[in-house]
Design a protein around this motif. Structure first.
Motif, PDB file in Angstrom:
ATOM      1  N   ARG A  56       0.839  -1.208   0.000  1.00  0.00           N
ATOM      2  CA  ARG A  56       0.000   0.000   0.000  1.00  0.00           C
ATOM      3  C   ARG A  56       0.871   1.255   0.000  1.00  0.00           C
ATOM      4  O   ARG A  56       0.568   2.238  -0.662  1.00  0.00           O
ATOM      5  CB  ARG A  56      -0.931   0.022   1.209  1.00  0.00           C
ATOM      6  N   ARG A  57       1.966   1.224   0.745  1.00  0.00           N
ATOM      7  CA  ARG A  57       2.877   2.363   0.805  1.00  0.00           C
ATOM      8  C   ARG A  57       3.505   2.620  -0.571  1.00  0.00           C
ATOM      9  O   ARG A  57       3.621   3.769  -1.003  1.00  0.00           O
ATOM     10  CB  ARG A  57       3.958   2.109   1.853  1.00  0.00           C
ATOM     11  N   LEU A  58       3.884   1.556  -1.266  1.00  0.00           N
ATOM     12  CA  LEU A  58       4.444   1.697  -2.612  1.00  0.00           C
ATOM     13  C   LEU A  58       3.420   2.280  -3.587  1.00  0.00           C
ATOM     14  O   LEU A  58       3.748   3.136  -4.410  1.00  0.00           O
ATOM     15  CB  LEU A  58       4.957   0.354  -3.124  1.00  0.00           C
ATOM     16  N   LEU A  59       2.182   1.816  -3.495  1.00  0.00           N
ATOM     17  CA  LEU A  59       1.124   2.380  -4.339  1.00  0.00           C
ATOM     18  C   LEU A  59       0.938   3.865  -4.046  1.00  0.00           C
ATOM     19  O   LEU A  59       0.830   4.678  -4.968  1.00  0.00           O
ATOM     20  CB  LEU A  59      -0.199   1.647  -4.113  1.00  0.00           C
ATOM     21  N   ALA A  60       0.884   4.203  -2.782  1.00  0.00           N
ATOM     22  CA  ALA A  60       0.674   5.602  -2.405  1.00  0.00           C
ATOM     23  C   ALA A  60       1.818   6.490  -2.869  1.00  0.00           C
ATOM     24  O   ALA A  60       1.603   7.609  -3.332  1.00  0.00           O
ATOM     25  CB  ALA A  60       0.502   5.714  -0.886  1.00  0.00           C
ATOM     26  N   ARG A  61       3.030   5.990  -2.791  1.00  0.00           N
ATOM     27  CA  ARG A  61       4.198   6.786  -3.150  1.00  0.00           C
ATOM     28  C   ARG A  61       4.391   6.903  -4.658  1.00  0.00           C
ATOM     29  O   ARG A  61       4.730   7.972  -5.164  1.00  0.00           O
ATOM     30  CB  ARG A  61       5.448   6.177  -2.518  1.00  0.00           C
ATOM     31  N   HIS A  62       4.175   5.812  -5.387  1.00  0.00           N
ATOM     32  CA  HIS A  62       4.547   5.799  -6.803  1.00  0.00           C
ATOM     33  C   HIS A  62       3.382   5.858  -7.778  1.00  0.00           C
ATOM     34  O   HIS A  62       3.551   6.330  -8.896  1.00  0.00           O
ATOM     35  CB  HIS A  62       5.388   4.563  -7.112  1.00  0.00           C
ATOM     36  N   VAL A  63       2.227   5.365  -7.404  1.00  0.00           N
ATOM     37  CA  VAL A  63       1.112   5.313  -8.348  1.00  0.00           C
ATOM     38  C   VAL A  63       0.125   6.446  -8.112  1.00  0.00           C
ATOM     39  O   VAL A  63      -0.224   7.180  -9.039  1.00  0.00           O
ATOM     40  CB  VAL A  63       0.395   3.945  -8.283  1.00  0.00           C
ATOM     41  N   PHE A  64      -0.319   6.601  -6.887  1.00  0.00           N
ATOM     42  CA  PHE A  64      -1.362   7.592  -6.607  1.00  0.00           C
ATOM     43  C   PHE A  64      -0.879   9.021  -6.796  1.00  0.00           C
ATOM     44  O   PHE A  64      -1.681   9.926  -7.011  1.00  0.00           O
ATOM     45  CB  PHE A  64      -1.930   7.405  -5.202  1.00  0.00           C
ATOM     46  N   THR A  65       0.426   9.258  -6.728  1.00  0.00           N
ATOM     47  CA  THR A  65       0.954  10.608  -6.931  1.00  0.00           C
ATOM     48  C   THR A  65       1.242  10.902  -8.403  1.00  0.00           C
ATOM     49  O   THR A  65       1.498  12.046  -8.759  1.00  0.00           O
ATOM     50  CB  THR A  65       2.258  10.796  -6.126  1.00  0.00           C
ATOM     51  N   ASP A  66       1.190   9.884  -9.248  1.00  0.00           N
ATOM     52  CA  ASP A  66       1.494  10.038 -10.673  1.00  0.00           C
ATOM     53  C   ASP A  66       0.257  10.545 -11.426  1.00  0.00           C
ATOM     54  O   ASP A  66      -0.873  10.189 -11.068  1.00  0.00           O
ATOM     55  CB  ASP A  66       1.914   8.681 -11.243  1.00  0.00           C
ATOM     56  N   PRO A  67       0.435  11.360 -12.456  1.00  0.00           N
ATOM     57  CA  PRO A  67      -0.710  11.817 -13.255  1.00  0.00           C
ATOM     58  C   PRO A  67      -1.497  10.676 -13.896  1.00  0.00           C
ATOM     59  O   PRO A  67      -2.675  10.838 -14.211  1.00  0.00           O
ATOM     60  CB  PRO A  67      -0.076  12.712 -14.326  1.00  0.00           C
ATOM     61  N   LEU A  68      -0.877   9.518 -14.084  1.00  0.00           N
ATOM     62  CA  LEU A  68      -1.597   8.370 -14.643  1.00  0.00           C
ATOM     63  C   LEU A  68      -2.769   7.939 -13.769  1.00  0.00           C
ATOM     64  O   LEU A  68      -3.740   7.390 -14.263  1.00  0.00           O
ATOM     65  CB  LEU A  68      -0.653   7.179 -14.809  1.00  0.00           C
ATOM     66  N   ALA A  69      -2.681   8.180 -12.477  1.00  0.00           N
ATOM     67  CA  ALA A  69      -3.739   7.767 -11.561  1.00  0.00           C
ATOM     68  C   ALA A  69      -5.045   8.495 -11.835  1.00  0.00           C
ATOM     69  O   ALA A  69      -6.112   8.002 -11.480  1.00  0.00           O
ATOM     70  CB  ALA A  69      -3.316   8.004 -10.119  1.00  0.00           C
ATOM     71  N   LYS A  70      -4.978   9.643 -12.492  1.00  0.00           N
ATOM     72  CA  LYS A  70      -6.183  10.414 -12.782  1.00  0.00           C
ATOM     73  C   LYS A  70      -6.773  10.110 -14.154  1.00  0.00           C
ATOM     74  O   LYS A  70      -7.839  10.595 -14.500  1.00  0.00           O
ATOM     75  CB  LYS A  70      -5.875  11.896 -12.667  1.00  0.00           C
ATOM     76  N   LEU A  71      -6.078   9.295 -14.954  1.00  0.00           N
ATOM     77  CA  LEU A  71      -6.571   8.937 -16.286  1.00  0.00           C
ATOM     78  C   LEU A  71      -7.581   7.799 -16.204  1.00  0.00           C
ATOM     79  O   LEU A  71      -7.431   6.891 -15.388  1.00  0.00           O
ATOM     80  CB  LEU A  71      -5.412   8.512 -17.182  1.00  0.00           C
ATOM     81  N   PRO A  72      -8.602   7.831 -17.064  1.00  0.00           N
ATOM     82  CA  PRO A  72      -9.536   6.703 -17.108  1.00  0.00           C
ATOM     83  C   PRO A  72      -8.818   5.439 -17.562  1.00  0.00           C
ATOM     84  O   PRO A  72      -7.960   5.479 -18.443  1.00  0.00           O
ATOM     85  CB  PRO A  72     -10.575   7.132 -18.145  1.00  0.00           C
ATOM     86  N   VAL A  73      -9.170   4.314 -16.962  1.00  0.00           N
ATOM     87  CA  VAL A  73      -8.533   3.046 -17.306  1.00  0.00           C
ATOM     88  C   VAL A  73      -8.760   2.733 -18.791  1.00  0.00           C
ATOM     89  O   VAL A  73      -7.875   2.236 -19.465  1.00  0.00           O
ATOM     90  CB  VAL A  73      -9.076   1.899 -16.409  1.00  0.00           C
ATOM     91  N   ALA A  74      -9.949   3.033 -19.297  1.00  0.00           N
ATOM     92  CA  ALA A  74     -10.262   2.733 -20.692  1.00  0.00           C
ATOM     93  C   ALA A  74      -9.393   3.528 -21.660  1.00  0.00           C
ATOM     94  O   ALA A  74      -9.204   3.104 -22.807  1.00  0.00           O
ATOM     95  CB  ALA A  74     -11.731   3.018 -20.964  1.00  0.00           C
ATOM     96  N   ALA A  75      -8.861   4.643 -21.235  1.00  0.00           N
ATOM     97  CA  ALA A  75      -8.062   5.492 -22.124  1.00  0.00           C
ATOM     98  C   ALA A  75      -6.569   5.196 -22.048  1.00  0.00           C
ATOM     99  O   ALA A  75      -5.798   5.743 -22.828  1.00  0.00           O
ATOM    100  CB  ALA A  75      -8.298   6.962 -21.779  1.00  0.00           C
ATOM    101  N   LEU A  76      -6.149   4.337 -21.130  1.00  0.00           N
ATOM    102  CA  LEU A  76      -4.728   4.037 -20.973  1.00  0.00           C
ATOM    103  C   LEU A  76      -4.202   3.221 -22.145  1.00  0.00           C
ATOM    104  O   LEU A  76      -4.861   2.310 -22.633  1.00  0.00           O
ATOM    105  CB  LEU A  76      -4.480   3.280 -19.676  1.00  0.00           C
ATOM    106  N   LYS A  77      -3.023   3.576 -22.587  1.00  0.00           N
ATOM    107  CA  LYS A  77      -2.333   2.858 -23.655  1.00  0.00           C
ATOM    108  C   LYS A  77      -1.002   2.338 -23.093  1.00  0.00           C
ATOM    109  O   LYS A  77      -0.526   2.819 -22.067  1.00  0.00           O
ATOM    110  CB  LYS A  77      -2.041   3.801 -24.834  1.00  0.00           C
ATOM    111  N   VAL A  78      -0.410   1.380 -23.761  1.00  0.00           N
ATOM    112  CA  VAL A  78       0.855   0.817 -23.314  1.00  0.00           C
ATOM    113  C   VAL A  78       1.914   1.916 -23.232  1.00  0.00           C
ATOM    114  O   VAL A  78       2.723   1.945 -22.303  1.00  0.00           O
ATOM    115  CB  VAL A  78       1.314  -0.318 -24.265  1.00  0.00           C
ATOM    116  N   GLY A  79       1.896   2.836 -24.162  1.00  0.00           N
ATOM    117  CA  GLY A  79       2.879   3.912 -24.172  1.00  0.00           C
ATOM    118  C   GLY A  79       2.770   4.847 -22.985  1.00  0.00           C
ATOM    119  O   GLY A  79       3.717   5.570 -22.673  1.00  0.00           O
ATOM    120  N   ASP A  80       1.617   4.868 -22.304  1.00  0.00           N
ATOM    121  CA  ASP A  80       1.450   5.731 -21.117  1.00  0.00           C
ATOM    122  C   ASP A  80       2.338   5.282 -19.971  1.00  0.00           C
ATOM    123  O   ASP A  80       2.713   6.067 -19.119  1.00  0.00           O
ATOM    124  CB  ASP A  80      -0.005   5.738 -20.659  1.00  0.00           C
TER     125      ASP A  80
END
Length: 81
Positions: A56-80
């Motif tokens: 959970r700490r790793l998610l909070a530090r690296h994923v939730f703070t990244d702009p990718l966390a605000k993108l819709p899952v359906a719009a994500l591409k491999v290049g993101d």
């Protein structure tokens, strides 16, 4: 045929109205309610609370703070990533 098309259009409208972001999708990951954690516990291989807290700490530090966390899952591409 008309019934199937009507069903497909209804499903498309319903799913289009729900926007799931990567952050909201992962919000319950590595908790006691996560299906993966529950399955492991049911198989007799429970994960320790320390391990879950670390993940959970790793998610909070690296994923939730990244702009990718605000993108819709359906719009994500491999290049993101």
């Amino acid at each position: 045929m008309a019934v199937a098309q009507h069903w497909a259009e209804t499903e498309k409208r319903q799913t289009a109205s729900v926007t799931v972001t990567l952050g909201s999708y992962l919000a319950h990951a590595w908790t006691d309610h996560d299906p993966h954690v529950v399955r492991l516990a049911n198989d007799g291989r429970p994960l320790s609370q320390h391990y879950l807290a670390d993940q959970r700490r790793l998610l909070a530090r690296h994923v939730f703070t990244d702009p990718l966390a605000k993108l819709p899952v359906a719009a994500l591409k491999v290049g993101d990533f």
